[in-house]
Design a protein around this motif. Structure first.
Motif, mmCIF file in Angstrom:
data_model
loop_
_atom_site.group_PDB
_atom_site.id
_atom_site.type_symbol
_atom_site.label_atom_id
_atom_site.label_comp_id
_atom_site.label_asym_id
_atom_site.label_seq_id
_atom_site.Cartn_x
_atom_site.Cartn_y
_atom_site.Cartn_z
ATOM 1 N N LYS A 226 3.405 42.581 -23.020
ATOM 2 C CA LYS A 226 4.551 43.035 -22.225
ATOM 3 C C LYS A 226 4.235 44.373 -21.565
ATOM 4 O O LYS A 226 4.573 44.617 -20.397
ATOM 5 N N GLN A 305 7.645 33.781 -35.426
ATOM 6 C CA GLN A 305 8.517 33.647 -34.252
ATOM 7 C C GLN A 305 7.771 33.941 -32.946
ATOM 8 O O GLN A 305 8.232 33.577 -31.866
ATOM 9 N N TYR A 306 6.608 34.588 -33.051
ATOM 10 C CA TYR A 306 5.829 34.929 -31.852
ATOM 11 C C TYR A 306 4.771 33.886 -31.515
ATOM 12 O O TYR A 306 4.084 34.029 -30.502
ATOM 13 N N PRO A 308 4.985 30.702 -30.345
ATOM 14 C CA PRO A 308 5.134 30.083 -29.005
ATOM 15 C C PRO A 308 4.773 31.032 -27.869
ATOM 16 O O PRO A 308 4.154 30.621 -26.884
ATOM 17 N N LEU A 309 5.136 32.297 -28.015
ATOM 18 C CA LEU A 309 4.835 33.273 -26.975
ATOM 19 C C LEU A 309 3.324 33.490 -26.848
ATOM 20 O O LEU A 309 2.780 33.529 -25.743
ATOM 21 N N GLU A 484 16.209 37.358 -31.360
ATOM 22 C CA GLU A 484 15.810 36.949 -30.016
ATOM 23 C C GLU A 484 14.424 37.512 -29.701
ATOM 24 O O GLU A 484 14.239 38.719 -29.623
ATOM 25 N N THR A 485 13.428 36.644 -29.542
ATOM 26 C CA THR A 485 12.058 37.109 -29.275
ATOM 27 C C THR A 485 11.471 36.507 -28.007
ATOM 28 O O THR A 485 10.268 36.599 -27.777
ATOM 29 N N SER A 486 12.303 35.908 -27.175
ATOM 30 C CA SER A 486 11.788 35.340 -25.927
ATOM 31 C C SER A 486 11.439 36.431 -24.929
ATOM 32 O O SER A 486 10.723 36.203 -23.966
ATOM 33 N N SER A 487 11.994 37.639 -25.157
ATOM 34 C CA SER A 487 11.633 38.792 -24.336
ATOM 35 C C SER A 487 11.023 39.847 -25.246
ATOM 36 O O SER A 487 11.201 39.821 -26.464
ATOM 37 N N GLY A 490 11.854 42.298 -28.780
ATOM 38 C CA GLY A 490 12.932 41.417 -29.202
ATOM 39 C C GLY A 490 14.158 42.212 -29.624
ATOM 40 O O GLY A 490 14.139 43.443 -29.711
ATOM 41 N N GLU A 577 17.046 25.495 -33.148
ATOM 42 C CA GLU A 577 17.225 25.602 -31.699
ATOM 43 C C GLU A 577 18.453 24.817 -31.242
ATOM 44 O O GLU A 577 19.176 25.234 -30.334
#
Length: 604
Positions: A226, A305-306, A308-309, A484-487, A490, A577
Motif C-alpha cells: 500500500k 486474513q491477508y 487473498p490480498l 476489514e482488511t480489503s483496504s 485495515g 462472507e
C-alpha cells in the motif's frame, strides 16, 4: 540429546530435525529435568516443589498460570531485584511482547543462552524451504524489516521486541549484507516511513537479484505494498535522477542508499513506472521482482486474513509461512512450505521448551471457523478433570489427532506451566513430534495487526459507547463486528441495529453523535490498538448502522445452516462472507471515528 547449536550450519539442519523429532518424547523429559534442576531453588518454584525436582511433583504442585500470575515476580526483577526469584540464570534483557496485559505489553525474561536458542528457529527453516525452491540461495531476499525503540526498566535491563533484538544482533548484521536487499542502516532507522521508503527503493534497485520476498508478518508486507502504491512515483523519480528524495533525512538511510544509488537509471525507472502505472495491481510483486520464487511471511492465525490480498499482489508466487512462535517461546516450523496457506501445520520442536496441552472443550471454544455457532456441539468433551475439578493437561506424547488444545509452556527463562493463549488442532505427526494447525488466539475476536481484541474488551467498549445514544431515546438492539482488511491499513467495523424508544421507525441518525460513539469505542480499547492507530497501522474505526430486521435475517441464515433457534446468539465477530453480505445489505448509515490519539510509542 542433540546440541542445538550444531544446527546453525544449515547443512546439518535437516539431520537435526530428524533426530529431535524421532526422539521427541525423550528430549521433552530431558528438557523438563534440566529446567527443574536449574530452577527448583528459585523463590517461585520453591513455594511449590519444596526441594523436589521430579516430574510428578512438578505436575502435582506447580499451578498452570497466565501472565498476570507471574507479573509480580517480573515487575520485581524489572524494578531491581535479582532474577533468581524466578530463574537461576541472570536475565540479559526482556522481550517486549506484542500482546497486552492490563493494557500494556508483557515483559518476558530472556537470557543470553535462551536467545541463542530462539535464533535456532530462524536457522532451521532455511534448509527446509531451500529443498522446495531450487536456486533460492543464489540471490537475495527483498526484505521489509523494521525495529522498535526499546524501553529501559528501572533495573537497567532493556525491553525490546524479539524481532528488534534479532535485527540488531551481531549475527544478523554480519549475515544480512550478503542475503538482504535492505542495508542494515535502513532496517535500523526508527522512522518507519523513511525506513520503508528506503527498503523499497533498495529492493527495486536490486530487482534482478531478488529470489524471495521477506517480512515477519503478512500484515507488514500488505502495508508496504500500500505504501508503494502511494510513493512509487517518488521512487521512480529517485531512480531516474540517481538522487534520494530530500524528505529522507535519516543520516544512516541517506548514506546507505546513496552508496547504491550511484547514478541516473532512466531505463529501470521506466520499467517500474510502466508496472506501477497499470490500472490493476494484480501480480505487481511478480512483475516488479520477476525472479522471486516465494513470499516468506507468517500467514497463519490473524495474518490469514491477508492471504487473498497477497495472492492478488503476488500473481501466483507461493506463500510460505516458515515457523510458529511467540514472545514466550519458539514452538515449531513448517516442514511442508508448499502447503495450502489455509492448511499449514507446524511441527513442534521438542528441544525448545517443555510443552503441555490443555484439551479444549468443544462446547465452549470460540473456534475460528466459517460459521460461528453458539449451540451445543455434537462432539464430545475432550477435557479430563482432576479431583479439584481442574482440567488436566496432557504431555506431548499423549496428544491425539483431530483434537484441539491450548498450549502450555515451561521454559528455562522463568515461565512455568504458562498458558500462551493459543488454540491449536493436532493434524498429525512427523516421526514422534506432533504437528499442529494454529486455530485462534483464546478470547480474541478482532485483530488487524498485532492487536488482539477479546470479546470482553469489545463488549466493554460498546457498553461505554452506547451510553452516548441513550439520552436521545435510542437503544442498541444488537451488534456484531468484523476486521476489514480489503483496504490498507485495515480497520474495525461495527454493525449496530438501533431501536427508537418513541417509535418503530428507523431512527434519524445524528452524524456527530454517531462519530462520538466511534471515538468512545476506540478510546475504550487497549494500548496496542491505540498505538497502532496512532501509527496509522490501523485505520479509523467504522460504525455501520443497519435497518430493522437485519439481524433477524442474520439469525435466519445461521439457522438455515444448522444452528438451534433455542440456543442461537448473535456472533460477536462475523467470519462468514455470506453473513457479512446480509449485514451490509441492511446498512442505512456509515460513520467513521475522527479520533486522533496523543503521540504514543508505536509498535512495529
Amino acid at each position: 540429546m542433540a546440541d542445538p547449536m550444531e544446527t546453525k550450519e544449515s547443512e546439518n539442519g535437516l539431520e537435526f530435525l530428524e533426530e529431535v523429532t524421532k526422539n521427541a518424547h525423550q528430549i521433552q523429559e530431558q528438557v523438563l529435568a534440566e529446567i527443574l534442576r536449574r530452577n527448583a531453588a528459585t523463590e517461585y518454584l520453591s513455594r511449590f516443589l519444596h526441594g523436589q525436582t521430579d516430574k510428578q511433583s512438578f505436575k502435582n504442585n506447580v499451578p498452570i498460570v497466565t501472565y498476570e500470575d507471574i507479573k509480580p515476580y517480573i515487575d520485581r526483577i524489572a524494578n531491581g531485584e535479582t532474577s533468581n526469584i524466578l530463574l537461576a540464570d541472570p536475565i540479559s534483557f526482556f522481550i517486549q511482547s506484542s500482546g497486552t496485559s492490563g493494557g500494556q505489553p508483557k515483559l518476558i525474561p530472556m537470557t543470553a543462552e535462551s536467545f541463542e536458542k530462539r535464533m535456532l528457529e530462524v536457522t532451521l527453516s532455511h534448509p527446509v524451504v531451500k529443498k522446495c525452491f531450487d536456486g533460492s540461495e543464489k540471490g537475495k531476499a527483498m526484505t521489509l524489516y523494521f525495529i522498535k525503540k526499546g524501553i529501559e526498566t528501572p533495573s537497567g535491563l532493556m525491553a525490546k521486541t524479539l524481532s528488534t533484538l534479532y535485527f540488531t544482533s551481531n549475527g544478523f548484521k554480519k549475515h544480512a549484507p550478503k542475503t538482504c536487499t535492505s542495508p542494515i542502516e535502513t532496517i535500523h532507522c526508527l522512522d518507519n516511513k523513511q525506513s520503508m521508503y528506503c527498503q523499497l527503493l533498495t529492493g527495486l534497485l536490486q530487482r534482478e537479484e531478488v529470489v524471495r520476498i521477506n517480512s515477519i508478518f503478512a500484515s507488514v508486507l500488505a502495508r508496504c505494498i500500500k505504501f508503494l502504491e502511494d510513493h512509487w512515483k517518488g521512487l521512480c523519480s529517485d531512480i531516474r535522477t540517481g538522487s534520494l528524495s530530500d524528505w529522507v533525512i535519516d543520516p544512516g538511510c541517506r548514506y546507505a542508499v546513496s552508496s547504491m544509488l550511484t547514478g541516473p537509471n532512466p531505463e529501470l525507472a521506466d520499467t517500474i513506472e510502466n508496472i506501477c502505472g497499470d490500472e490493476s495491481w494484480e501480480g505487481v510483486i511478480k512483475k516488479l521482482w520477476p525472479k522471486a520464487k516465494y513470499i516468506n511471511s507468517v500467514i497463519t492465525g490473524s495474518m490469514s486474513q491477508y492471504i487473498p490480498l497477497l495472492d492478488f499482489y503476488g500473481g501466483g508466487i507461493p506463500l510460505v509461512s516458515p515457523s510458529y512462535g511467540s514472545s514466550e517461546s519458539s514452538f515449531g516450523i513448517n516442514l511442508k512450505p508448499l502447503s495450502n496457506p489455509f492448511d499449514i501445520s507446524y511441527t513442534f520442536l521438542p528441544s525448545m521448551a517443555y510443552f503441555e496441552f490443555l484439551p479444549v472443550n468443544e462446547d465452549n471454544r470460540e473456534k475460528a471457523q466459517e460459521f460461528h455457532f453458539h449451540g451445543v456441539s455434537s462432539k464430545g468433551s475432550l477435557e479430563v478433570t482432576n479431583e479439584d475439578g481442574n482440567i488436566v493437561p496432557v504431555d506431548l506424547a499423549n496428544v491425539k489427532v483431530g483434537q484441539y488444545y491450548e498450549v502450555v509452556v515451561t521454559t528455562l527463562t522463568g515461565l512455568y506451566r504458562y498458558r500462551v493463549g493459543d488454540v491449536l488442532k493436532l493434524t498429525g505427526f512427523h516421526n514422534n513430534s506432533p504437528q499442529f494447525q494454529f486455530v485462534e488466539r483464546r478470547n480474541t475476536v478482532l485483530s488487524i495487526d498485532m492487536d488482539k481484541t477479546s470479546e470482553a474488551d469489545l463488549l466493554k467498549a460498546i457498553r461505554n459507547a452506547k451510553l452516548l445514544i441513550e439520552p436521545f431515546g435510542f437503544v442498541l438492539a444488537t451488534f456484531s463486528s468484523y476486521a476489514e482488511t480489503s483496504s490498507i491499513p485495515g480497520r474495525y467495523v461495527l454493525f449496530w441495529e438501533l431501536k427508537s424508544k418513541a417509535s418503530n421507525n428507523c431512527p434519524k441518525l445524528d452524524a456527530k453523535i454517531m462519530e462520538q460513539c466511534c471515538c468512545m469505542v476506540e478510546e475504550s480499547l487497549d494500548f496496542t490498538y491505540k498505538s497502532l492507530r496512532e501509527a496509522n497501522k490501523i485505520a479509523a474505526l467504522e460504525l455501520r448502522v443497519v435497518k430493522h430486521g437485519t439481524f433477524d435475517a442474520l439469525m435466519d441464515f445461521y439457522v438455515s445452516k444448522g444452528a438451534s433457534v433455542n440456543q442461537y446468539k448473535t456472533p460477536c465477530c462475523i467470519k462468514s462472507e455470506e453473513a457479512l453480505k446480509i449485514l451490509n445489505s441492511g446498512v442505512i448509515g456509515k460513520f467513521f471515528s475522527p479520533k486522533t490519539f496523543p503521540q504514543v510509542e508505536s509498535l512495529s
